[in-house]
Scaffold this motif. Structure first.
Motif, PDB file in Angstrom:
ATOM      1  N   TRP A 158      -0.061   5.706  -0.053  1.00 48.64           N
ATOM      2  CA  TRP A 158      -1.375   6.337  -0.147  1.00 48.64           C
ATOM      3  C   TRP A 158      -2.222   5.467  -1.076  1.00 48.64           C
ATOM      4  CZ3 TRP A 158      -2.531  11.840  -2.486  1.00 48.64           C
ATOM      5  CH2 TRP A 158      -3.833  12.216  -2.127  1.00 48.64           C
ATOM      6  N   GLY A 160      -5.761   5.265  -1.026  1.00 48.26           N
ATOM      7  CA  GLY A 160      -7.073   5.778  -1.372  1.00 48.26           C
ATOM      8  C   GLY A 160      -8.166   4.874  -0.818  1.00 48.26           C
ATOM      9  N   VAL A 161      -9.413   5.221  -1.075  1.00 45.01           N
ATOM     10  CA  VAL A 161     -10.526   4.488  -0.471  1.00 45.01           C
ATOM     11  C   VAL A 161     -10.667   3.075  -1.021  1.00 45.01           C
ATOM     12  CG1 VAL A 161     -11.832   6.566   0.079  1.00 45.01           C
ATOM     13  CG2 VAL A 161     -12.158   5.487  -2.141  1.00 45.01           C
ATOM     14  N   ASP A 162     -10.197   2.847  -2.253  1.00 43.47           N
ATOM     15  CA  ASP A 162     -10.371   1.522  -2.852  1.00 43.47           C
ATOM     16  C   ASP A 162      -9.050   0.901  -3.307  1.00 43.47           C
ATOM     17  OD1 ASP A 162      -9.826   3.178  -4.951  1.00 43.47           O
ATOM     18  OD2 ASP A 162     -11.567   2.631  -6.159  1.00 43.47           O
TER      19      ASP A 162
END
Length: 205
Positions: A158, A160-162
């Motif tokens: 996982w 995340g967006v960044d």
């Protein structure tokens, strides 16, 4: 040496304090390892040179065993763009942010190079051969020069967006009047719970 160990991966762990490397076969067996201090430098090229030297040492060891390194895996204590091979942020190795580490190493070594966050790699390693075998969802915490973290959800990292979803070390636990972290934030968990932090607090008495 078995047929499975003829082809090796050179795994490099670039830490804030030490640079380690080892040859590993597809079954997780380790063949030779090396350790040196991570260069204290403002030059990313110095870091590249140190990694190349460690890989060459492992390469010499592999040839003695009649094996060959097929690729190099490098993990760093910071957020990375796996697809582009760029180090986004590495508070404990300030020469690396924005540097295209994969490209530089691939050119120098003439080998395929994979770049990953160190805690992410640790989590996957624990699921492969460690304490998290047979688990599909885990949270992994790493303690050393800094504090790292990784999340694996239903068998997948996982990010995340960044790419920083698991970076628990840079969660601010004392935002008002806390110690400033190398990442630029104030009161991060890392400045209170890492090996470096413990040494600092002991000296402060």
């Amino acid at each position: 040496m078995t047929k499975h160990s003829n082809d090796l991966i050179c795994a490099v762990d670039l830490g804030g304090t030490n640079l380690r490397a080892a040859n590993i076969d597809r079954d997780g067996r380790i063949y030779g390892r090396t350790k040196t201090a991570t260069p204290e430098t403002d030059s990313a090229e110095d870091i590249v040179s140190a990694i190349v030297a460690a890989v060459r040492e492992c390469e010499t060891e592999s040839l003695k065993r009649g094996a060959q390194i097929q690729a190099v895996s490098v993990v760093v204590p910071g957020s990375v763009q796996v697809g582009t091979g760029v180090v986004v942020n590495a508070p404990n190795i300030p020469s690396l942010p924005g540097f295209r580490l994969t490209a530089a190493l691939s050119e120098a070594l003439e080998q395929p190079v994979l770049l990953e966050n160190d805690a992410n790699a640790a989590a996957l390693g624990e699921m492969w051969r460690g304490a998290a075998r047979n688990c599909k969802t885990i949270v992994c915490l790493t303690l050393g020069t800094g504090v790292g973290g990784a999340i694996v959800f239903d068998g997948e990292l996982w990010r995340g967006v960044d790419g920083t979803a698991g970076e628990i070390g840079h969660t601010s636990v004392e935002p008002f009047g806390g110690v400033k972290c190398k990442c630029g934030n104030v009161g991060c968990l890392e400045v209170y719970a890492s090996g470096t932090a413990i040494v600092r607090m002991a000296r402060e008495g």
